[in-house]
Design an enzyme around this catalytic site. Sequence first.
Site, mmCIF file in Angstrom:
data_model
loop_
_atom_site.group_PDB
_atom_site.id
_atom_site.type_symbol
_atom_site.label_atom_id
_atom_site.label_comp_id
_atom_site.label_asym_id
_atom_site.label_seq_id
_atom_site.Cartn_x
_atom_site.Cartn_y
_atom_site.Cartn_z
ATOM 1 N N GLY A 241 48.358 41.483 48.517
ATOM 2 C CA GLY A 241 47.625 40.267 48.850
ATOM 3 C C GLY A 241 48.363 39.359 49.822
ATOM 4 O O GLY A 241 49.524 39.585 50.186
ATOM 5 N N HIS A 242 47.674 38.285 50.209
ATOM 6 C CA HIS A 242 48.234 37.375 51.202
ATOM 7 C C HIS A 242 49.492 36.663 50.692
ATOM 8 O O HIS A 242 49.611 36.321 49.522
ATOM 9 C CB HIS A 242 47.196 36.344 51.659
ATOM 10 C CG HIS A 242 46.510 35.601 50.563
ATOM 11 N ND1 HIS A 242 45.267 35.042 50.712
ATOM 12 C CD2 HIS A 242 46.877 35.318 49.289
ATOM 13 C CE1 HIS A 242 44.915 34.432 49.596
ATOM 14 N NE2 HIS A 242 45.885 34.594 48.718
ATOM 15 N N ASN A 243 50.432 36.501 51.615
ATOM 16 C CA ASN A 243 51.685 35.769 51.368
ATOM 17 C C ASN A 243 52.615 36.451 50.378
ATOM 18 O O ASN A 243 53.594 35.844 49.922
ATOM 19 C CB ASN A 243 51.411 34.329 50.913
ATOM 20 C CG ASN A 243 50.645 33.546 51.961
ATOM 21 O OD1 ASN A 243 49.443 33.317 51.821
ATOM 22 N ND2 ASN A 243 51.323 33.155 53.017
ATOM 23 N N SER A 261 50.880 35.663 47.029
ATOM 24 C CA SER A 261 52.021 34.751 46.889
ATOM 25 C C SER A 261 53.046 35.198 45.849
ATOM 26 O O SER A 261 53.856 34.383 45.401
ATOM 27 C CB SER A 261 51.542 33.330 46.572
ATOM 28 O OG SER A 261 50.731 32.843 47.617
#
Length: 347
Positions: A241-243, A261
């Site tokens: 996923g993002h980050n 994250s």
Amino acid sequence: MAESSINLEDLASRFGCELRGDPTIIITEVAGLDKANKNSITFLANDKYKALLKETNAGAIILRPKDLEDCKSSALITDDPYLIFARIASYFEKSRDFEEGCHPTAVIEDSAKVPSSCSIQPGAYIGKGAELGESVFVGTNSVVSANCSIDSHSWIDPGVMILNESSIGKRAIIHSGAVIGGDGFGFSEDEELNWVKVPQTGSVIIGDDVEIGANTTIDRGTISNTEIHNGVKLDNLIMIGHNVIIGEHTAIVANTAIAGSTVIGKHCKISGQVGITGHIEIADGTTITARTSVMKSIKKAGVYSSSLFPHQEASLWQKNVAIFRNLPKLRSLISQIKTEDEDDTDS
């Protein structure tokens, strides 16, 4: 280009092994114990296959000192045969040799930088401002979108998507179907419970010597970047996923999903079908066994497992599983005690 042949003495010297046998044997390939011929080198790392030592036709075998007495062939002796075999196999590897040049059906924008040492295959697209290092291979129908970069000696299989200004380091291997830099799954609910898309404006930064398996996806960051550090190895069908940040030399097996994250440390080993929630941290050197659900941060390195339950230290989880398997007996025992207590009360 990969070497086509080498004598056994030079091979032993190059890879730091002790040689027993004929140093003049010419080795041209690696092979399994059962398929090897006089010009093959093979290995034994698992006692399950020890019986094949007396049957193999290999010119040489990579093995441990304790297996030497059962070996009829010449041998390279080492404490870690599988590691040495991997290095020797890489020495003979030729499947990623290529001819330089760009196929006429490839589309390369004028502002893209593509050295003449690269190979751009049919139907590939290199976008505006994209930059490739020396000796990069871009496979058929792959896309390197605008302002993305791929450093030297990297290999991009057919059908790979590299998007949204993603950056890839040296000697990367990215397998077919991978999507690097697609939008992260970011939405917010409004007053009427409608989903409002949160713009994803970050990118993906991938270090050197990273391998990414087929159909694995790595989302771009929401504002800052998603980061995959040097030496990370990702299997097929992984979702990142993002980050997310993944530390150096961590390896992750197929079907694992990592929510946004989350920060994963260096030298971690994450098995298949692991689910990792977002906004947590996993300590350097952590091992997570298959199908574990990681629902909170792991601050101390160790081996962690779960199945029906959130992760626990593996030793505790194994004890709990043993108890779980005995629940029918425990239930019967409790029922028996309860019945005896009732009989005592009646009397």
